[in-house]
Motif scaffolding. Structure first.
Motif, PDB file in Angstrom:
ATOM      1  N   LEU A 123       0.878  -1.165   0.000  1.00  0.00           N
ATOM      2  CA  LEU A 123       0.000   0.000   0.000  1.00  0.00           C
ATOM      3  C   LEU A 123       0.914   1.213   0.000  1.00  0.00           C
ATOM      4  CD1 LEU A 123      -2.714  -0.987   2.621  1.00  0.00           C
ATOM      5  CD2 LEU A 123      -2.823  -1.135   0.157  1.00  0.00           C
ATOM      6  N   LEU A 128      -2.939   4.947  -1.044  1.00  0.00           N
ATOM      7  CA  LEU A 128      -3.640   5.605   0.057  1.00  0.00           C
ATOM      8  C   LEU A 128      -4.374   6.839  -0.425  1.00  0.00           C
ATOM      9  CD1 LEU A 128      -1.053   5.369   2.948  1.00  0.00           C
ATOM     10  CD2 LEU A 128      -3.127   4.080   2.657  1.00  0.00           C
ATOM     11  N   LEU A 132      -8.327   7.443  -0.044  1.00  0.00           N
ATOM     12  CA  LEU A 132      -8.868   8.600   0.651  1.00  0.00           C
ATOM     13  C   LEU A 132      -9.810   9.388  -0.249  1.00  0.00           C
ATOM     14  CD1 LEU A 132      -8.647   9.898   3.350  1.00  0.00           C
ATOM     15  CD2 LEU A 132      -6.749  11.259   2.520  1.00  0.00           C
ATOM     16  N   GLU A 144      -4.364  18.527   2.560  1.00  0.00           N
ATOM     17  CA  GLU A 144      -4.934  17.687   3.609  1.00  0.00           C
ATOM     18  C   GLU A 144      -4.759  16.217   3.264  1.00  0.00           C
ATOM     19  OE1 GLU A 144      -8.921  19.237   3.611  1.00  0.00           O
ATOM     20  OE2 GLU A 144      -8.553  20.449   5.394  1.00  0.00           O
ATOM     21  N   LEU A 147      -1.211  15.256   3.971  1.00  0.00           N
ATOM     22  CA  LEU A 147      -0.977  15.146   5.411  1.00  0.00           C
ATOM     23  C   LEU A 147      -1.536  13.852   5.968  1.00  0.00           C
ATOM     24  CD1 LEU A 147      -1.633  18.666   6.911  1.00  0.00           C
ATOM     25  CD2 LEU A 147       0.214  17.149   7.546  1.00  0.00           C
ATOM     26  N   VAL A 148      -2.794  13.527   5.559  1.00  0.00           N
ATOM     27  CA  VAL A 148      -3.436  12.328   6.090  1.00  0.00           C
ATOM     28  C   VAL A 148      -2.666  11.085   5.669  1.00  0.00           C
ATOM     29  CG1 VAL A 148      -5.512  10.923   6.054  1.00  0.00           C
ATOM     30  CG2 VAL A 148      -5.715  13.371   6.231  1.00  0.00           C
ATOM     31  N   LYS A 151       0.501  10.782   7.658  1.00  0.00           N
ATOM     32  CA  LYS A 151       0.251  10.340   9.032  1.00  0.00           C
ATOM     33  C   LYS A 151      -0.108   8.866   9.070  1.00  0.00           C
ATOM     34  CE  LYS A 151       0.421  12.133  12.373  1.00  0.00           C
ATOM     35  NZ  LYS A 151       1.478  12.918  12.875  1.00  0.00           N
ATOM     36  N   THR A 152      -0.885   8.398   8.070  1.00  0.00           N
ATOM     37  CA  THR A 152      -1.285   6.991   8.054  1.00  0.00           C
ATOM     38  C   THR A 152      -0.072   6.093   7.935  1.00  0.00           C
ATOM     39  OG1 THR A 152      -3.268   7.690   6.878  1.00  0.00           O
ATOM     40  CG2 THR A 152      -2.810   5.342   6.960  1.00  0.00           C
ATOM     41  N   GLU A 155       1.829   5.984  11.078  1.00  0.00           N
ATOM     42  CA  GLU A 155       1.227   5.188  12.146  1.00  0.00           C
ATOM     43  C   GLU A 155       1.428   3.700  11.940  1.00  0.00           C
ATOM     44  OE1 GLU A 155      -2.856   6.254  12.161  1.00  0.00           O
ATOM     45  OE2 GLU A 155      -2.580   8.027  13.385  1.00  0.00           O
ATOM     46  N   ALA A 156       1.352   3.247  10.684  1.00  0.00           N
ATOM     47  CA  ALA A 156       1.300   1.799  10.485  1.00  0.00           C
ATOM     48  C   ALA A 156       2.592   1.195   9.966  1.00  0.00           C
ATOM     49  CB  ALA A 156       0.170   1.453   9.517  1.00  0.00           C
ATOM     50  N   LEU A 158       6.000  -0.245   9.859  1.00  0.00           N
ATOM     51  CA  LEU A 158       6.926  -0.711  10.882  1.00  0.00           C
ATOM     52  C   LEU A 158       8.334  -0.892  10.349  1.00  0.00           C
ATOM     53  CD1 LEU A 158       4.595  -3.333  12.483  1.00  0.00           C
ATOM     54  CD2 LEU A 158       5.269  -1.163  13.442  1.00  0.00           C
ATOM     55  N   LEU A 164       3.157   0.380   3.114  1.00  0.00           N
ATOM     56  CA  LEU A 164       2.659  -0.638   4.023  1.00  0.00           C
ATOM     57  C   LEU A 164       2.686  -1.996   3.357  1.00  0.00           C
ATOM     58  CD1 LEU A 164      -0.467   1.184   5.487  1.00  0.00           C
ATOM     59  CD2 LEU A 164       1.861   1.240   6.286  1.00  0.00           C
ATOM     60  N   ASP A 168       2.578  -5.098   7.929  1.00  0.00           N
ATOM     61  CA  ASP A 168       2.213  -3.842   8.582  1.00  0.00           C
ATOM     62  C   ASP A 168       0.710  -3.704   8.654  1.00  0.00           C
ATOM     63  OD1 ASP A 168       4.755  -2.112   6.659  1.00  0.00           O
ATOM     64  OD2 ASP A 168       4.896  -3.162   8.576  1.00  0.00           O
ATOM     65  N   PHE A 169       0.066  -3.981   7.516  1.00  0.00           N
ATOM     66  CA  PHE A 169      -1.382  -3.801   7.428  1.00  0.00           C
ATOM     67  C   PHE A 169      -2.095  -4.700   8.422  1.00  0.00           C
ATOM     68  CE2 PHE A 169      -5.153  -2.419   5.397  1.00  0.00           C
ATOM     69  CZ  PHE A 169      -6.009  -3.504   5.337  1.00  0.00           C
ATOM     70  N   MET A 172      -1.718  -3.522  11.923  1.00  0.00           N
ATOM     71  CA  MET A 172      -2.542  -2.345  12.203  1.00  0.00           C
ATOM     72  C   MET A 172      -4.010  -2.734  12.337  1.00  0.00           C
ATOM     73  SD  MET A 172      -4.720  -0.135  10.461  1.00  0.00           S
ATOM     74  CE  MET A 172      -4.279  -0.386   8.775  1.00  0.00           C
TER      75      MET A 172
ATOM     76  N   GLN B 200      -4.061   4.975  16.523  1.00  0.00           N
ATOM     77  CA  GLN B 200      -4.049   4.723  15.078  1.00  0.00           C
ATOM     78  C   GLN B 200      -5.209   5.460  14.448  1.00  0.00           C
ATOM     79  OE1 GLN B 200      -2.802   0.130  14.442  1.00  0.00           O
ATOM     80  NE2 GLN B 200      -4.918   0.653  14.710  1.00  0.00           N
ATOM     81  N   PHE B 202      -5.822   7.744  12.295  1.00  0.00           N
ATOM     82  CA  PHE B 202      -5.968   7.895  10.846  1.00  0.00           C
ATOM     83  C   PHE B 202      -6.166   6.553  10.157  1.00  0.00           C
ATOM     84  CE2 PHE B 202      -5.583  12.301  10.146  1.00  0.00           C
ATOM     85  CZ  PHE B 202      -4.787  12.793  11.159  1.00  0.00           C
ATOM     86  N   CYS B 203      -5.355   5.571  10.561  1.00  0.00           N
ATOM     87  CA  CYS B 203      -5.493   4.238   9.943  1.00  0.00           C
ATOM     88  C   CYS B 203      -6.894   3.687  10.155  1.00  0.00           C
ATOM     89  CB  CYS B 203      -4.493   3.266  10.552  1.00  0.00           C
ATOM     90  SG  CYS B 203      -2.830   3.552  10.033  1.00  0.00           S
ATOM     91  N   ILE B 206      -9.366   5.396   7.806  1.00  0.00           N
ATOM     92  CA  ILE B 206      -9.279   5.118   6.373  1.00  0.00           C
ATOM     93  C   ILE B 206      -9.635   3.671   6.079  1.00  0.00           C
ATOM     94  CG2 ILE B 206      -7.710   4.995   4.434  1.00  0.00           C
ATOM     95  CD1 ILE B 206      -6.322   7.357   5.418  1.00  0.00           C
ATOM     96  N   LEU B 235      -6.915  16.271  11.947  1.00  0.00           N
ATOM     97  CA  LEU B 235      -5.847  17.143  11.446  1.00  0.00           C
ATOM     98  C   LEU B 235      -5.719  18.371  12.333  1.00  0.00           C
ATOM     99  CD1 LEU B 235      -6.385  16.944   7.596  1.00  0.00           C
ATOM    100  CD2 LEU B 235      -4.390  16.195   8.865  1.00  0.00           C
ATOM    101  N   LEU B 594       9.872  -8.164  13.379  1.00  0.00           N
ATOM    102  CA  LEU B 594       9.178  -7.966  12.108  1.00  0.00           C
ATOM    103  C   LEU B 594       9.999  -7.088  11.178  1.00  0.00           C
ATOM    104  CD1 LEU B 594       6.314  -8.903  11.296  1.00  0.00           C
ATOM    105  CD2 LEU B 594       5.557  -6.610  11.762  1.00  0.00           C
ATOM    106  N   VAL B 595      10.586  -6.033  11.778  1.00  0.00           N
ATOM    107  CA  VAL B 595      11.430  -5.136  10.981  1.00  0.00           C
ATOM    108  C   VAL B 595      12.585  -5.911  10.375  1.00  0.00           C
ATOM    109  CG1 VAL B 595      12.952  -3.150  11.109  1.00  0.00           C
ATOM    110  CG2 VAL B 595      10.800  -3.136  12.341  1.00  0.00           C
TER     111      VAL B 595
END
Lengths: 187, 627
Positions: A123, A128, A132, A144, A147-148, A151-152, A155-156, A158, A164, A168-169, A172, B200, B202-203, B206, B235, B594-595
């Motif tokens: 991904l 993404l 979105l 925006e 940015l989103v 950030k996604t 967050e996910a 690794l 991703l 990772d997916f 998450m 999480q 945002f994740c 989405i 945001l 995992l990494v």
């Protein structure tokens, strides 16, 4: 045994019951729905396993999928060649994975396929952004959106490769409390 | 695809198994299917299943959780009533009159003038009685004072009703605690595991934000706009977090000063509200005792004065708090939570203030100390009086909910729809505000928990009340409201509802335990005549038990046992916390692995493309070696 149906043999129905999460009645009902999508294409008699596929454009107009922003991707992920034309087996597979009874791991596998627009097993940021934009019908400004997506991934991701992977997916998704209840279509 | 794979796998496995194992597998499968069908049948029996389904489809899971919370409270109140009924009312009803030993003592304290109306009773006095719990309702099963029964002699056993009354009170509080904790355990575990809710965000939005069940075009556009709103809020939160991190020292001081002043202001407002509740209660009590009769409406208003003041305070303070919080410059999520906490505190403490002012009246006598421990001249049966106040609060709460729905929400909808003036545009269509509605019903439930001791039929009244509130709220929702522009997350909302309910339960236990243990029970009515306090029934009953059981119970209630129990509980808690910490460490380690694995695989693919001799497994071994 109930009323005799001539659409499937008993072995076929047993096999369907075993490898999907549906009961016999539900499978017969699914066949009815599949048939009414394209009555001239789909035979009523499936005992000799005919090889027919309903095109994408007809499936995507089903009431259950009509309002879904990812309807095209969903149908494409379950079709064999990625072209979106589903045989009955694939049709049943699709609703089986999206039913209430499918386990989280199975749903995660297919969710990953659905959101992977360029089918590269990752991904990436473009995937993404497309996700979105489908979700919000492009009502976010480009800044925006960027940015989103940033950030996604932050967050996910690794392994730090700015996209991703399936690991990772899945990691998450296992933390997303709403996933099981939202990734579900009632038919 | 998957179908064929499973089929082949299943056939392969089947050929390997013996017939016994095959039979066992097929029975397990049939049993599993039977169990699933049974579960489905049981869930179809659940109350209001179709209504809640309909609401979920149209308004989403946040509002759904409010209505399932309401259903939970109906069930809880029904069970509490059944408990009270079977242990307190049923023995009195089925026992033949002669076997009832009533409790009475001969003293100054045991005079209980009858409050039944004599002579010609005007119709509106019946209505006053019905609404205020006085007159003909006072000496009925409704209130504590009627249960002037000490023991009941059944053919084989002596039934100690006083003990049963006390134990049932403790039992229903305990049962409520266990049921709420059990229900909230799931949500709490989830919250604890994911400690930060913003973890999480945002994740989650989405990938798990769109509800695939949506088939309605309107619902789809609503979901889209709510997702948009949530993303924009998130945001905004990020932006504010950044701003907070960038604050200079001077700005921080200024903000803290403003917050300090505003908090003082909030405390002042709360103190003012509590004082007005106190004054209103005292005024209302004096008006009832001195029997001031002006006319029907004003009399009723005097009776309901505390309820009116509490409702007014609970209406104005949330508006005030939501204005104040804008100046305190917190992050949006914290703003919502903090305002909510203030409103919860206001609502639940106002009941406490009411009770406190009642008790100050009851234990205040003209001379220095009260002979009977309470003011027996004015309050010959004070528990019934407290029960009447709780009854009035419940009735008034219900009347207000119905009145607001009929006289505020319906006209609002009509005005907004048909009138095109500025007022309509500014006011806007009604939104179903989940937090305020939840506070409303938790407030009602707290009154029920406190009041059941003084008014044993209150849970039944509350069950009926919540039953009707469900339908009223549902109709109001479907006809008047549009979905909230500020969506309420379902997974955390369940936890929020039950947390507020637990706070209500804790606040309800306090007055009940104070009144049972500290305040002298009335000697003119009720099952505890002859005892100093209601709690005394328990030690007296224990002392009548056979020696063996008595010594066990005395050992359990001794300090040594209490201290050691406390120490063991602390140890267990530390153990569980340590376990959770260890699990977290393991999770972090696995994450690092995992990494490494993905790093190894990427090295392998790179090298594989260059030379075909090194296998990916060798690469993995090499990579892990470097741990």
């Amino acid at each position: 045994m109930g009323n005799k149906q001539t659409i499937f043999t008993d072995e076929q129905l047993d096999a369907y019951q075993d490898c999907t999460f549906f009961t016999r009645k539900e499978i017969l009902r699914l066949h009815g729905r599949y048939h009414e999508l394209a009555p001239h294409l789909v035979p009523m008699d499936y005992t000799n396993e005919p090889d027919c596929k309903v095109p994408l454009s007809l499936i995507v107009n089903m009431p259950e999928l009509k309002e879904n922003p990812f309807r095209n991707r969903i149908v494409e992920s379950f079709s064999e060649g990625g072209d979106g034309n589903l045989s009955f087996n694939e049709f049943v597979d699709m609703f089986s994975v999206l039913s209430e009874m499918a386990p989280r791991e199975l749903k995660a596998i297919y969710a990953f396929k659905i959101y992977d627009f360029n089918v590269d097993n990752f991904l990436c940021k473009e995937d993404l952004e497309k996700t979105l934009n489908r979700l919000t019908k492009e009502e976010l400004t480009p800044e925006e959106v960027e940015l989103v997506c940033d950030k996604t991934i932050e967050e996910a991701d690794l392994d730090g490769d700015n996209k991703l992977s399936f690991a990772d997916f899945e990691n998450m998704i296992s933390r997303a409390p709403d996933f099981l209840s939202t990734f579900h279509i009632r038919i | 695809m998957f179908c064929n794979f499973f089929r082949a796998q299943r056939l392969e496995e089947a050929s390997k198994l013996s017939s016994w194992k095959q039979w066992r597998q097929s029975t397990q499968r049939t049993l599993r299917r039977l169990r699933d069908e049974a579960q489905e049948w049981l869930s179809s029996l659940k109350l209001w299943r179709a209504d809640i389904h309909q609401i979920e489809g149209m308004f989403g899971t946040g509002i759904l959780s409010y209505f399932s919370f309401l259903r939970f409270l109906v069930m809880l109140n029904l069970i509490i009533f059944l408990l009270m009924f079977s242990f307190v009312m049923l023995p009195i009803i089925i026992a033949p009159k002669l076997s009832i030993i009533s409790s009475s003592t001969e003293s100054n304290c045991s005079k209980y003038p009858s409050s039944a109306r004599r002579g010609l009773v005007i119709f509106h006095e019946h209505i006053t009685d019905l609404l205020s719990g006085g007159g003909f309702l006072e000496q009925t099963y409704l209130f504590y004072g009627f249960y002037q029964v000490n023991q009941i002699h059944f053919p084989n056993i002596k039934y100690n009703l006083a003990l049963a009354y006390l134990m049932t009170t403790i039992a229903y509080l305990f049962l409520s605690l266990i049921w709420i904790v059990k229900r909230s355990a799931l949500g709490f575990k989830r919250n604890l595991v994911q400690d930060e809710d913003r973890f999480q965000s945002f994740c989650n939005k989405i990938f798990a934000g769109w509800d695939f069940c949506i088939t309605n075009e309107n619902a789809a556009s609503l979901k889209r706009s709510s997702l948009l709103y949530e993303l924009r809020t998130d945001l905004e939160e990020e932006r504010i977090k950044q701003k907070i991190a960038d604050r200079t020292r001077k700005e921080k001081c200024r903000i803290y000063l403003i917050r300090f002043i505003l908090n003082i202001f909030v405390i002042g407002v709360l103190a003012g509200c509590f004082y007005s509740i106190y004054v209103a209660t005292i005024f209302s009590q004096e008006a009832q005792l001195l029997n001031i009769k002006v006319n029907f409406i004003v009399d009723l208003m005097y009776e309901y004065l505390p309820s009116i003041v509490i409702t007014l305070a609970n209406f104005i303070t949330p508006l005030l708090f939501s204005v104040i919080i804008n100046f305190e410059d917190y992050s949006p999520a914290f703003e919502i939570r903090f305002t909510l906490m203030r409103c919860v505190f206001m609502r639940l403490t106002s009941i406490g203030v009411l009770l406190f002012s009642l008790w100050s009246q009851i234990t205040h006598c003209k001379d220095e100390t009260c002979i009977c421990g309470y003011n027996h001249e004015l309050y010959s049966c004070w528990e019934t009086r407290v029960g009447q106040e709780m009854y009035k609060l419940t009735v008034f709460d219900f009347i207000i909910i119905v009145a607001v729905t009929i006289f505020v929400e319906f006209p609002r909808k009509l005005i907004v729809r048909h009138c095109d003036c500025g007022l309509a545009k500014w006011w806007g269509q009604q939104e179903f505000s989940i937090p305020q509605n939840v506070l409303e019903i938790v407030y009602g439930q707290t009154i029920c928990w406190i009041g059941t001791f003084y008014c044993p039929m209150l849970p039944a009244i509350c069950t009926i009340k919540y039953f009707f509130i469900f339908y009223i709220k549902k109709v109001s929702l479907l006809k008047n409201c549009r979905p909230a522009t500020r969506p309420f997350r379902a997974s955390s909302s369940n936890f929020f509802f039950l947390a507020v309910l637990l706070i209500g339960l804790a606040l309800a236990c306090l007055p009940v335990s104070v009144s049972v243990a500290q305040i002298n029970c009335s000697q003119a009515c009720g099952p505890f005549v002859g005892y100093n306090t209601s709690w005394e029934v328990l030690p007296t009953a224990v002392s009548e038990l056979p020696t063996g059981v008595r010594s066990v119970i005395e050992a359990l209630s001794s300090e040594a046992f209490a201290v050691s129990f406390f120490v063991v509980t602390c140890l267990a808690m530390f153990y569980v916390i340590a376990l959770a910490g260890a699990h977290k460490k393991v999770i972090n380690q696995l994450r690092e692995q995992l990494v490494l694995v993905s790093l190894a695989l990427s090295i392998a693919t790179f090298l594989n493309s260059k030379t075909e001799k090194i296998t990916s497994i060798q690469c993995y071994v090499v990579a892990v070696h470097y741990v």
